[in-house]
Design a protein around this motif. Structure first.
Motif, PDB file in Angstrom:
ATOM      1  N   ASP A 119     -38.361  -8.021 -23.821  1.00 15.69           N
ATOM      2  CA  ASP A 119     -38.069  -7.034 -24.869  1.00 15.69           C
ATOM      3  C   ASP A 119     -38.534  -7.600 -26.704  1.00 15.69           C
ATOM      4  O   ASP A 119     -37.773  -8.475 -26.897  1.00 15.69           O
ATOM      5  CB  ASP A 119     -37.067  -6.676 -24.982  1.00 15.69           C
ATOM      6  N   ALA A 120     -39.452  -7.188 -27.543  1.00 16.43           N
ATOM      7  CA  ALA A 120     -39.500  -7.861 -28.348  1.00 16.43           C
ATOM      8  C   ALA A 120     -38.438  -6.891 -29.315  1.00 16.43           C
ATOM      9  O   ALA A 120     -37.806  -6.358 -29.489  1.00 16.43           O
ATOM     10  CB  ALA A 120     -40.695  -6.816 -29.475  1.00 16.43           C
ATOM     11  N   PRO A 121     -37.191  -8.457 -29.717  1.00 14.08           N
ATOM     12  CA  PRO A 121     -36.265  -8.131 -30.941  1.00 14.08           C
ATOM     13  C   PRO A 121     -35.893  -6.549 -31.888  1.00 14.08           C
ATOM     14  O   PRO A 121     -34.742  -6.149 -31.909  1.00 14.08           O
ATOM     15  CB  PRO A 121     -36.224  -9.289 -31.049  1.00 14.08           C
ATOM     16  N   ASP A 122     -37.303  -7.580 -32.262  1.00 18.63           N
ATOM     17  CA  ASP A 122     -37.630  -6.688 -34.014  1.00 18.63           C
ATOM     18  C   ASP A 122     -37.355  -4.807 -34.053  1.00 18.63           C
ATOM     19  O   ASP A 122     -36.524  -3.591 -34.603  1.00 18.63           O
ATOM     20  CB  ASP A 122     -38.532  -6.973 -34.768  1.00 18.63           C
ATOM     21  N   ASP A 123     -37.914  -4.544 -32.288  1.00 18.81           N
ATOM     22  CA  ASP A 123     -37.626  -2.683 -31.808  1.00 18.81           C
ATOM     23  C   ASP A 123     -36.439  -2.611 -31.946  1.00 18.81           C
ATOM     24  O   ASP A 123     -36.634  -1.232 -31.760  1.00 18.81           O
ATOM     25  CB  ASP A 123     -38.822  -2.910 -30.957  1.00 18.81           C
ATOM     26  N   LEU A 124     -35.337  -3.242 -30.772  1.00 21.34           N
ATOM     27  CA  LEU A 124     -33.745  -1.970 -31.058  1.00 21.34           C
ATOM     28  C   LEU A 124     -33.819  -1.968 -32.286  1.00 21.34           C
ATOM     29  O   LEU A 124     -33.051  -1.224 -32.729  1.00 21.34           O
ATOM     30  CB  LEU A 124     -33.248  -3.714 -31.040  1.00 21.34           C
ATOM     31  N   LEU A 125     -34.330  -2.289 -33.505  1.00 21.76           N
ATOM     32  CA  LEU A 125     -33.744  -1.655 -35.232  1.00 21.76           C
ATOM     33  C   LEU A 125     -35.440  -0.523 -35.728  1.00 21.76           C
ATOM     34  O   LEU A 125     -34.795  -0.319 -36.511  1.00 21.76           O
ATOM     35  CB  LEU A 125     -33.890  -2.807 -36.203  1.00 21.76           C
ATOM     36  N   ARG A 126     -35.290  -0.703 -34.931  1.00 24.62           N
ATOM     37  CA  ARG A 126     -36.755   1.076 -35.202  1.00 24.62           C
ATOM     38  C   ARG A 126     -36.358   1.934 -34.565  1.00 24.62           C
ATOM     39  O   ARG A 126     -36.121   2.095 -33.408  1.00 24.62           O
ATOM     40  CB  ARG A 126     -38.024   0.344 -34.589  1.00 24.62           C
TER      41      ARG A 126
END
Length: 310
Positions: free
Chosen positions: A291-298
């Protein structure tokens, strides 16, 4: 047609609320998570998915070629997404949340227009009611730190107030409201960062016409003096308004329909109690995470995530 002759929606709506409550109970232990490794510090932070609840530690991994992430399907209807932006500041610097609007400025409503069964004025009233509920559930100090759901519950149709109030008593409210763990303190210099979309359309349930407003939002809370500076809540909620014709008075108003969420970069132990706190443990990332970490904030990210809480 008199009320006694018309189909009585009270029983159906009440049953719907109870089924929703049971589903929350079943899903309470379900944990979906992702990993996130910051550029400087490798942290294990938690992510929890609550398919009708959530928490823990995971690591933010900045992969130069992250695996493609699934995106949630968009509901049909009139929609609006967050439009304002903020100047990047710590503790959000270097993350997508850095430019998200502060607090309620991040809730952008679509223009109201008539849909089958509802006038423009009725649609506008419903949208404003949903906005009030989002603020009461995720941003109001009385909810966040005082853990008082009264203002939130009062916005719902009378028939649904008792079942939803029980969610807070049982601490299975995480999909619709945030309670900050008393063991930690929100950063007084920073408002939560907010981004998402609001969509509405005409719909039917059990043959009865209704207006459905669907919200999909990311809420990023900054904390003071914690190893992990922020924690994330991503929710998707259906807010339903039944056409008032032949509807029992207690069933008129806003109903919480299907709802789900995940929490990221949060403490699992606090999450088990229905409380939000940033992860208290830092350490090496677990192997095999894609999982790309920044995606969790989108808000565009799917609410389906990998479990990381025990």
């Amino acid at each position: 047609m008199s009320q006694h002759d018309a189909p009585d929606p009270f029983d159906g709506l009440q049953d719907w609320a109870h089924k929703t409550e049971r589903k929350v109970r079943r899903e309470r232990r379900r944990r979906l998570a992702a990993r996130w490794v910051p550029t400087v510090v490798v942290g294990v932070a938690a992510v929890v998915a609550i398919g009708f609840t959530v928490p823990a530690g995971w690591a933010l991994l900045r992969d130069s070629s992250p695996a493609a992430q699934p995106t949630p399907s968009r509901p049909d209807g009139v929609t609006a997404t967050t439009t304002q932006t903020a100047t990047p500041t710590d503790p959000f610097a270097g993350t997508p949340a850095a430019s998200y609007p502060k607090g309620q400025a991040g809730i952008t409503l679509p223009a109201a227009r008539a849909v089958p069964g509802f006038t423009t004025a009725q649609v506008d009233t419903a949208l404003q009611q949903v906005r009030k509920a989002m603020i009461a559930g995720r941003l109001a100090p009385g909810m966040l730190t005082d853990h008082r759901p009264d203002d939130f519950v009062a916005l719902l149709a009378p028939s649904q107030r008792a079942p939803i109030r029980k969610w807070f008593t049982d601490r299975v409210h995480s999909n619709v409201a945030t309670w900050i763990d008393p063991a930690v303190r929100l950063d007084p210099r920073e408002q939560p960062r907010v981004s998402g979309r609001v969509t509405y359309a005409a719909a039917t349930r059990d043959g009865r016409r209704m207006l459905r407003v669907t919200t999909n939002f990311v809420w990023v809370y900054a904390f003071e003096d914690t190893a992990q500076p922020f924690a994330v809540v991503h929710d998707e909620i259906q807010w339903d308004f039944f056409a008032p014709k032949n509807l029992h008075a207690d069933d008129r108003g806003m109903w919480i329909g299907a709802n789900r969420s995940y929490w990221a970069m949060m403490d699992c132990a606090a999450g088990d109690k229905g409380l939000l706190a940033p992860t208290r443990r830092l350490g090496a990332p677990a192997p095999g995470e894609t999982d790309a970490p920044d995606d969790l904030l989108r808000p565009e990210r799917s609410l389906d995530i990998h479990e990381n809480c025990p």
